[in-house]
Design a protein around this motif. Structure first.
Motif, PDB file in Angstrom:
ATOM      1  N   PHE A  12       0.838  -1.189   0.000  1.00 61.96           N
ATOM      2  CA  PHE A  12       0.000   0.000   0.000  1.00 61.96           C
ATOM      3  C   PHE A  12       0.882   1.251   0.000  1.00 61.96           C
ATOM      4  O   PHE A  12       1.945   1.276   0.617  1.00 61.96           O
ATOM      5  CB  PHE A  12      -0.896   0.038   1.243  1.00 61.96           C
ATOM      6  N   ASP A  13       0.419   2.276  -0.693  1.00 64.67           N
ATOM      7  CA  ASP A  13       1.076   3.580  -0.690  1.00 64.67           C
ATOM      8  C   ASP A  13       0.349   4.456   0.321  1.00 64.67           C
ATOM      9  O   ASP A  13      -0.820   4.804   0.122  1.00 64.67           O
ATOM     10  CB  ASP A  13       1.012   4.189  -2.091  1.00 64.67           C
ATOM     11  N   ASP A  36      -3.367   4.347  -0.849  1.00 65.35           N
ATOM     12  CA  ASP A  36      -3.613   4.197  -2.286  1.00 65.35           C
ATOM     13  C   ASP A  36      -4.577   5.301  -2.735  1.00 65.35           C
ATOM     14  O   ASP A  36      -4.304   6.469  -2.507  1.00 65.35           O
ATOM     15  CB  ASP A  36      -4.123   2.795  -2.612  1.00 65.35           C
ATOM     16  N   ASN A  37      -5.707   4.969  -3.317  1.00 61.00           N
ATOM     17  CA  ASN A  37      -6.645   5.993  -3.782  1.00 61.00           C
ATOM     18  C   ASN A  37      -7.775   6.265  -2.786  1.00 61.00           C
ATOM     19  O   ASN A  37      -8.771   6.907  -3.119  1.00 61.00           O
ATOM     20  CB  ASN A  37      -7.238   5.595  -5.136  1.00 61.00           C
ATOM     21  N   LYS A  40      -7.474  -5.279  -0.553  1.00 56.09           N
ATOM     22  CA  LYS A  40      -7.485  -5.210  -2.010  1.00 56.09           C
ATOM     23  C   LYS A  40      -6.926  -6.525  -2.511  1.00 56.09           C
ATOM     24  O   LYS A  40      -6.398  -7.325  -1.714  1.00 56.09           O
ATOM     25  CB  LYS A  40      -6.662  -4.020  -2.504  1.00 56.09           C
TER      26      LYS A  40
END
Length: 258
Positions: free
Chosen positions: A4-5, A21-22, A155
């Protein structure tokens, strides 16, 4: 972390924004300016520093986590930053703040209740976790109800857990709800709020936080809810002095990669 970012910004007090993430999540908007004096019925608290936020910080929030109704967690400056079309998960004592504008998108959660939020290929399970907002029974009753939140984010092929403590101490009721869990990211409300008052502290101190970390073994600790108000009595240096490498160091207004 786990594919994950993740980027975290501490706006001040209990207010923060995390981008995973988004997915963009925010918590407890208290945005009154420096030197504002809040009346907490039994005492007053003064804001020591400006909240640090810009025009885009609260844009495109996917959902808000609101822990309770105290004014050092939500105020008239902060509530207007919640887009009426954005999903909100809240304690029921926030109905007076939210019912006129935000009622269609607010889910009031009792302890142990779960909700699901889905965005594209990301699924988030939100669970309301018990909080005990003082160190004795009478003071906790006077303080009123509070939610913490446990997020399980999934995810394809990856998962991530986040625990948002809310205002609590390391009470047995809280610890029982956490038994058998481990967490990737812990966002604790520290600062020893009310350490000098009846029933204090109302939030974690460095010492009591370590009791919780032994239970859930976080990989990263992002401490908030210190310095910003005069009510927060314990300096963050007490936590830093423990030299726990999991604790990330940042100031109000800082953004950090996790």
């Amino acid at each position: 972390m786990k594919d994950f970012d993740i980027h975290f910004k501490w706006v001040g007090a209990p207010t923060w924004v995390i981008q995973i993430d988004n997915l963009k999540i925010a918590c407890d908007p208290v945005l009154c300016p420096i030197n504002t004096v809040q009346d907490h019925k039994y005492f007053r608290a003064k804001r020591r520093s400006e909240p640090h936020y810009g025009g885009k910080d609260f844009e495109d929030i996917d959902f808000w986590l609101l822990t309770h109704r105290h004014e050092d967690h939500i105020d008239s400056y902060g509530v207007v930053q919640i887009n009426p079309h954005t999903k909100v998960y809240a304690h029921k004592n926030l109905k007076s703040w939210l019912r006129l504008i935000y009622h269609r998108n607010t889910e009031y959660m009792k302890w142990g209740a779960k909700a699901t939020f889905v965005k594209e290929d990301v699924k988030v399970t939100i669970e309301a976790i018990p909080c005990v907002h003082a160190s004795n029974f009478l003071a906790s009753k006077l303080a009123g109800g509070v939610n913490g939140y446990w997020l399980d984010i999934e995810k394809p092929a990856s998962s991530l857990s986040v625990y948002v403590t809310g205002d609590t101490v390391n009470h047995s009721k809280v610890k029982r709800s956490l038994e058998g869990r481990t967490v990737d990211i812990l966002i604790p409300n520290v600062g020893g709020g009310g350490l000098d008052r009846f029933g204090g502290p109302y939030t974690f101190t460095a010492e009591t936080l370590m009791d919780i970390t032994e239970l859930i073994n976080p990989k990263r600790i992002l401490p908030v809810h210190h310095k910003s108000f005069s009510l927060y009595k314990e300096p963050i240096s007490k936590l830093y002095a423990l030299k726990d490498e999991r604790v990330l160091k940042f100031n109000e207004g800082d953004s950090v990669s996790v």
